[in-house]
Design a protein around this motif. Structure first.
Motif, PDB file in Angstrom:
ATOM      1  N   HIS A 185       0.849  -1.191   0.000  1.00 20.38           N
ATOM      2  CA  HIS A 185       0.000   0.000   0.000  1.00 20.38           C
ATOM      3  C   HIS A 185       0.886   1.242   0.000  1.00 20.38           C
ATOM      4  N   ARG A 186       0.248   2.419  -0.019  1.00 19.14           N
ATOM      5  CA  ARG A 186       0.990   3.673  -0.150  1.00 19.14           C
ATOM      6  C   ARG A 186       0.982   4.480   1.151  1.00 19.14           C
ATOM      7  N   THR A 187       2.090   5.181   1.402  1.00 18.32           N
ATOM      8  CA  THR A 187       2.169   6.138   2.496  1.00 18.32           C
ATOM      9  C   THR A 187       2.943   7.369   2.020  1.00 18.32           C
ATOM     10  N   SER A 188       2.798   8.445   2.756  1.00 18.39           N
ATOM     11  CA  SER A 188       3.609   9.648   2.510  1.00 18.39           C
ATOM     12  C   SER A 188       4.441   9.922   3.759  1.00 18.39           C
ATOM     13  N   HIS A 189       5.703  10.300   3.560  1.00 21.69           N
ATOM     14  CA  HIS A 189       6.627  10.628   4.646  1.00 21.69           C
ATOM     15  C   HIS A 189       7.130  12.058   4.452  1.00 21.69           C
ATOM     16  N   VAL A 190       7.024  12.871   5.483  1.00 15.87           N
ATOM     17  CA  VAL A 190       7.547  14.240   5.427  1.00 15.87           C
ATOM     18  C   VAL A 190       8.559  14.419   6.552  1.00 15.87           C
ATOM     19  N   TRP A 191       9.796  14.733   6.168  1.00 22.21           N
ATOM     20  CA  TRP A 191      10.850  15.041   7.131  1.00 22.21           C
ATOM     21  C   TRP A 191      10.974  16.552   7.253  1.00 22.21           C
ATOM     22  N   VAL A 192      10.777  17.073   8.451  1.00 23.67           N
ATOM     23  CA  VAL A 192      11.022  18.485   8.724  1.00 23.67           C
ATOM     24  C   VAL A 192      12.511  18.628   9.040  1.00 23.67           C
ATOM     25  N   TYR A 219      10.072   6.990  18.535  1.00 18.05           N
ATOM     26  CA  TYR A 219      10.354   8.151  17.697  1.00 18.05           C
ATOM     27  C   TYR A 219      10.237   7.763  16.226  1.00 18.05           C
ATOM     28  N   ASP A 220       9.599   8.649  15.463  1.00 20.44           N
ATOM     29  CA  ASP A 220       9.240   8.341  14.080  1.00 20.44           C
ATOM     30  C   ASP A 220       9.520   9.561  13.200  1.00 20.44           C
ATOM     31  N   ILE A 221       9.176   9.429  11.934  1.00 22.01           N
ATOM     32  CA  ILE A 221       9.298  10.506  10.944  1.00 22.01           C
ATOM     33  C   ILE A 221       8.522  11.730  11.434  1.00 22.01           C
ATOM     34  N   SER A 222       8.943  12.915  11.007  1.00 20.05           N
ATOM     35  CA  SER A 222       8.281  14.147  11.446  1.00 20.05           C
ATOM     36  C   SER A 222       6.773  14.059  11.277  1.00 20.05           C
ATOM     37  N   SER A 223       6.340  13.629  10.101  1.00 20.73           N
ATOM     38  CA  SER A 223       4.916  13.481   9.797  1.00 20.73           C
ATOM     39  C   SER A 223       4.774  12.405   8.730  1.00 20.73           C
ATOM     40  N   ALA A 224       3.837  11.496   8.939  1.00 18.51           N
ATOM     41  CA  ALA A 224       3.651  10.415   7.971  1.00 18.51           C
ATOM     42  C   ALA A 224       2.239   9.872   8.102  1.00 18.51           C
ATOM     43  N   GLY A 225       1.784   9.208   7.065  1.00 22.15           N
ATOM     44  CA  GLY A 225       0.452   8.630   7.136  1.00 22.15           C
ATOM     45  C   GLY A 225       0.118   7.782   5.930  1.00 22.15           C
ATOM     46  N   HIS A 226      -0.867   6.923   6.112  1.00 21.83           N
ATOM     47  CA  HIS A 226      -1.399   6.144   5.010  1.00 21.83           C
ATOM     48  C   HIS A 226      -2.145   7.069   4.051  1.00 21.83           C
ATOM     49  N   ILE A 227      -2.142   6.708   2.789  1.00 27.78           N
ATOM     50  CA  ILE A 227      -2.844   7.494   1.779  1.00 27.78           C
ATOM     51  C   ILE A 227      -4.224   6.897   1.566  1.00 27.78           C
ATOM     52  N   PRO A 228      -5.280   7.626   1.896  1.00 31.15           N
ATOM     53  CA  PRO A 228      -6.629   7.098   1.703  1.00 31.15           C
ATOM     54  C   PRO A 228      -6.886   6.741   0.240  1.00 31.15           C
ATOM     55  N   ALA A 229      -7.709   5.741   0.040  1.00 40.58           N
ATOM     56  CA  ALA A 229      -8.037   5.302  -1.315  1.00 40.58           C
ATOM     57  C   ALA A 229      -8.500   6.478  -2.160  1.00 40.58           C
ATOM     58  N   ASN A 275       3.836  -4.989   7.522  1.00 37.24           N
ATOM     59  CA  ASN A 275       3.826  -3.715   6.801  1.00 37.24           C
ATOM     60  C   ASN A 275       4.657  -3.810   5.526  1.00 37.24           C
ATOM     61  N   HIS A 276       4.039  -3.463   4.405  1.00 39.11           N
ATOM     62  CA  HIS A 276       4.761  -3.341   3.132  1.00 39.11           C
ATOM     63  C   HIS A 276       4.253  -2.075   2.466  1.00 39.11           C
ATOM     64  N   GLU A 277       5.036  -1.016   2.516  1.00 37.03           N
ATOM     65  CA  GLU A 277       4.580   0.291   2.054  1.00 37.03           C
ATOM     66  C   GLU A 277       5.495   0.881   0.996  1.00 37.03           C
ATOM     67  N   LYS A 278       4.870   1.522   0.026  1.00 35.75           N
ATOM     68  CA  LYS A 278       5.572   2.338  -0.956  1.00 35.75           C
ATOM     69  C   LYS A 278       5.372   3.785  -0.540  1.00 35.75           C
ATOM     70  N   SER A 279       6.471   4.478  -0.255  1.00 36.87           N
ATOM     71  CA  SER A 279       6.384   5.820   0.305  1.00 36.87           C
ATOM     72  C   SER A 279       7.049   6.843  -0.598  1.00 36.87           C
ATOM     73  N   HIS A 280       6.355   7.956  -0.800  1.00 37.30           N
ATOM     74  CA  HIS A 280       7.003   9.132  -1.355  1.00 37.30           C
ATOM     75  C   HIS A 280       7.553   9.917  -0.178  1.00 37.30           C
ATOM     76  N   VAL A 281       8.856  10.193  -0.222  1.00 38.43           N
ATOM     77  CA  VAL A 281       9.549  10.831   0.886  1.00 38.43           C
ATOM     78  C   VAL A 281       9.801  12.294   0.536  1.00 38.43           C
ATOM     79  N   PHE A 282       9.311  13.193   1.385  1.00 40.48           N
ATOM     80  CA  PHE A 282       9.431  14.637   1.150  1.00 40.48           C
ATOM     81  C   PHE A 282      10.272  15.278   2.255  1.00 40.48           C
TER      82      PHE A 282
END
Length: 337
Positions: A185-192, A219-229, A275-282
């Motif tokens: 599935h997809r997630t988005s990761h944002v590093w501040v 402790y985790d990425i600054s902000s991250a989440g699953h991408i709703p369908a 967990n198996h995620e494809k993430s766009h990292v920002f």
């Protein structure tokens, strides 16, 4: 609108199911479902399920219980809307007969997920397996695609499943089931990111709330989440950044660092977590003052700045207080250098 019943008869850790292949014009055509049907005039739910079971299987139920109520909506068609009384049964008499609705088969519970089911059925099968208390489950479909699900009035998170190319496959699944099966599935990761005077970089880490269903207190990425369908990576990244940290960013404020493929398997609160995620990292590199952030208490306990070198060292040392991917931090470090 229709009132119907649905029953899963149990024997030897198997459920009796119907493969609906006999009727041409059948909303359930080719799917595997339980026993049941529409109310007749004057019937109670119990009257209905006893009669339908006898008619469809030849069996007489002797022990059964009501487990929940389903609201089934199909193509916004009032004629196809159903309120379904969901039963399980563990006692019966009689011999199994031929069924004019389809083919009857005793299916091991462990094999049910591999069948052609309504996607929402996977949700209530999990609830049945977990002996969940009486529940109300709303399911709304557009053709075969599950568009909305809500349990006891609370929306459930639906995610796009990915095909072998990492693109949405056209199939969606409820988040808990995604992590039970390990679906891609997809997630988005944002590093501040904050640049230091010595030319190095600090990362803003969030400490996950202890009540989270996975990695609570880590402790985790600054902000991250699953991408709703149906949504995209950038849209989700901007939303999560606002919800979790109170940062109202614009699309041009996020720099795409790369794409990451992450995997993890473990157990939390007695439940398997895959967990198996494809993430766009920002990367978000505008000035941020911790004191002015508005943390989402349900998601984030606290935040702190940490040198990227120290974060990477902690992850390489397998510090259990961090739930981060080593290769993602290395990718970020190379881009920032």
């Amino acid at each position: 609108m229709k009132l119907t019943t649905l029953c899963y008869i149990e024997k030897d850790d198997k459920y009796l199911m119907i493969h609906r292949i006999k009727k041409k014009h059948d909303v359930n055509k080719d799917k595997w479902i339980g026993i049941g049907g529409k109310f007749e005039r004057g019937e109670s739910p119990e009257d209905c399920i006893l009669r339908e079971t006898k008619e469809e299987t030849g069996l007489t139920l002797t022990s059964y219980r009501l487990r929940g109520v389903l609201t089934f909506m199909y193509n916004d068609d009032d004629a196809e809307m159903e309120y379904i009384f969901l039963y399980t049964a563990d006692g019966f008499t009689g011999e199994l007969a031929d069924c004019n609705e389809g083919t009857l088969e005793w299916v091991p519970k462990t094999e049910i997920d591999s069948l052609n089911l309504w996607e929402g059925d996977r949700i209530f099968h999990r609830l049945l397996d977990e002996e969940a208390p009486f529940f109300s489950l709303k399911l709304r479909y557009q053709d075969d695609l599950l568009k909305e699900a809500a349990l006891d009035g609370k929306p459930l998170e639906l995610l796009d499943l990915l095909d072998e190319n990492g693109e949405p496959s056209g199939q969606v699944r409820e988040r808990t089931l995604v992590h039970l099966n390990g679906d891609w599935h997809r997630t988005s990761h944002v590093w501040v990111v904050r640049r230091r005077g010595d030319g190095g970089h600090d990362l803003l880490l969030q400490k996950r709330s202890r009540g989270k269903d996975s990695f609570g207190g880590c402790y985790d990425i600054s902000s991250a989440g699953h991408i709703p369908a149906g949504q995209d990576y950038l849209e989700s990244a901007l939303r999560e950044l606002k919800e979790e940290l109170g940062i109202a960013a614009e699309p041009e404020d996020l720099r795409l660092v790369g794409v990451h493929d992450g995997r993890y398997e473990g157990e939390f609160h007695g439940r398997i977590f895959k967990n198996h995620e494809k993430s766009h990292v920002f990367a978000y590199e505008k000035p941020v003052e911790i004191e002015k952030l508005k943390l989402q208490k349900e998601e984030v306990e606290s935040v702190k700045w940490m040198r990227i070198e120290d974060v990477l060292a902690a992850v390489k040392a397998h510090d259990p207080g961090y739930c981060l991917f080593e290769d993602e931090i290395e990718m970020l470090s190379e881009v920032l250098a």
